[in-house]
Design a protein around this motif. Sequence first.
Motif, short mmCIF file in Angstrom:
data_model
loop_
_atom_site.label_atom_id
_atom_site.label_comp_id
_atom_site.label_asym_id
_atom_site.label_seq_id
_atom_site.Cartn_x
_atom_site.Cartn_y
_atom_site.Cartn_z
N GLU A 1 -7.94 3.22 -7.06
CA GLU A 1 -8.33 3.66 -5.72
C GLU A 1 -9.69 3.12 -5.30
OE1 GLU A 1 -7.74 7.76 -3.26
OE2 GLU A 1 -8.24 7.91 -5.38
N LYS A 2 -10.57 2.88 -6.26
CA LYS A 2 -11.93 2.46 -5.95
C LYS A 2 -12.20 1.05 -6.45
CE LYS A 2 -13.52 7.13 -5.97
NZ LYS A 2 -14.52 8.09 -6.25
N LYS A 3 -13.28 0.47 -5.94
CA LYS A 3 -13.72 -0.84 -6.42
C LYS A 3 -14.34 -0.64 -7.80
CE LYS A 3 -16.42 -4.90 -5.25
NZ LYS A 3 -17.34 -5.50 -4.26
N LEU A 4 -13.65 -1.06 -8.82
CA LEU A 4 -14.02 -0.74 -10.19
C LEU A 4 -15.30 -1.41 -10.66
CD1 LEU A 4 -10.46 -0.69 -11.69
CD2 LEU A 4 -11.90 1.26 -11.09
N ARG A 5 -15.58 -2.59 -10.17
CA ARG A 5 -16.83 -3.25 -10.55
C ARG A 5 -18.02 -2.39 -10.13
NH1 ARG A 5 -17.30 -8.73 -12.08
NH2 ARG A 5 -15.29 -9.74 -12.35
N ASP A 6 -17.94 -1.78 -8.95
CA ASP A 6 -19.02 -0.91 -8.48
C ASP A 6 -18.98 0.45 -9.16
OD1 ASP A 6 -19.70 -2.98 -6.78
OD2 ASP A 6 -18.97 -1.99 -4.96
N ASN B 1 4.48 5.75 -5.19
CA ASN B 1 4.90 5.67 -6.59
C ASN B 1 3.79 5.90 -7.61
OD1 ASN B 1 7.69 5.03 -6.03
ND2 ASN B 1 6.94 3.06 -5.32
N CYS B 2 2.56 5.66 -7.23
CA CYS B 2 1.45 5.82 -8.18
C CYS B 2 0.48 6.93 -7.78
CB CYS B 2 0.68 4.51 -8.32
SG CYS B 2 1.63 3.17 -9.06
N GLY B 3 0.59 7.39 -6.54
CA GLY B 3 -0.24 8.51 -6.11
C GLY B 3 -1.62 8.15 -5.61
N PHE B 4 -1.85 6.87 -5.31
CA PHE B 4 -3.16 6.48 -4.78
C PHE B 4 -3.02 5.26 -3.86
CE2 PHE B 4 -2.75 4.05 -8.69
CZ PHE B 4 -3.21 2.78 -8.34
N LYS B 5 -3.98 5.16 -2.95
CA LYS B 5 -4.07 3.97 -2.10
C LYS B 5 -4.98 2.98 -2.82
CE LYS B 5 -5.56 2.31 2.41
NZ LYS B 5 -6.17 2.66 3.70
N PRO B 6 -4.45 1.81 -3.17
CA PRO B 6 -5.26 0.89 -3.96
C PRO B 6 -6.40 0.26 -3.16
CG PRO B 6 -3.18 -0.14 -3.39
CD PRO B 6 -3.11 1.28 -2.91
N TYR B 7 -7.54 0.13 -3.82
CA TYR B 7 -8.62 -0.68 -3.27
C TYR B 7 -8.07 -2.10 -3.10
CZ TYR B 7 -12.85 -3.44 -3.03
OH TYR B 7 -13.81 -4.33 -2.63
N VAL C 1 0.84 -1.21 0.00
CA VAL C 1 0.00 0.00 0.00
C VAL C 1 0.87 1.25 0.00
CG1 VAL C 1 -1.66 1.36 1.34
CG2 VAL C 1 -1.98 -1.12 1.10
N ASN C 2 1.84 1.32 0.90
CA ASN C 2 2.69 2.51 1.00
C ASN C 2 3.48 2.76 -0.28
OD1 ASN C 2 1.74 3.00 3.57
ND2 ASN C 2 3.41 1.89 4.56
N ASN C 3 3.94 1.70 -0.91
CA ASN C 3 4.67 1.86 -2.18
C ASN C 3 3.77 2.34 -3.31
OD1 ASN C 3 7.67 1.06 -2.45
ND2 ASN C 3 6.87 -0.32 -0.88
#
Length: 124
Positions: free
Chosen positions: A105-110, A30-36, A24-26
């Motif tokens: 960052e978000k749940k893409l299916r939703d 490196n990508c600018g977002f906290k992944p879902y 998560v921290n990486n």
Amino acid sequence: MKVDGEVTTGLGKAAFFLSQDFYVNNFIKNCGFKPYPGTLNVVVGQKYLDKINEVKDTCENIIKPDEGFGAVKYIKATLNDEIDGAIVFPAKTEHTENYLEFIAEKKLRDELNLKDGDIVSIEF
């Protein structure tokens, strides 16, 4: 490069891995977002595999894991020309090479009302 593929259900293991602080921290750094905590799994056609493998093999963006976990290569990408995220290439995976795992960052299916069989595009 832009590829089209079909949304499919994954193995359900990404949630655990994308909840680990070092991943998560990486991704935040490196990508600018906290992944879902999960990936959108996209099956792509054979015609894309040579180029995707070339991108994966030459990718220098690597998250080196804590003990007991695998390294992850990643490349920033955009889904359907609207959602910024990344494609991840885990060193340890049970997927065949024609599966792409997209994180955002978000749940893409939703977020995009996606279901298995829907066609999406990923640009990277």
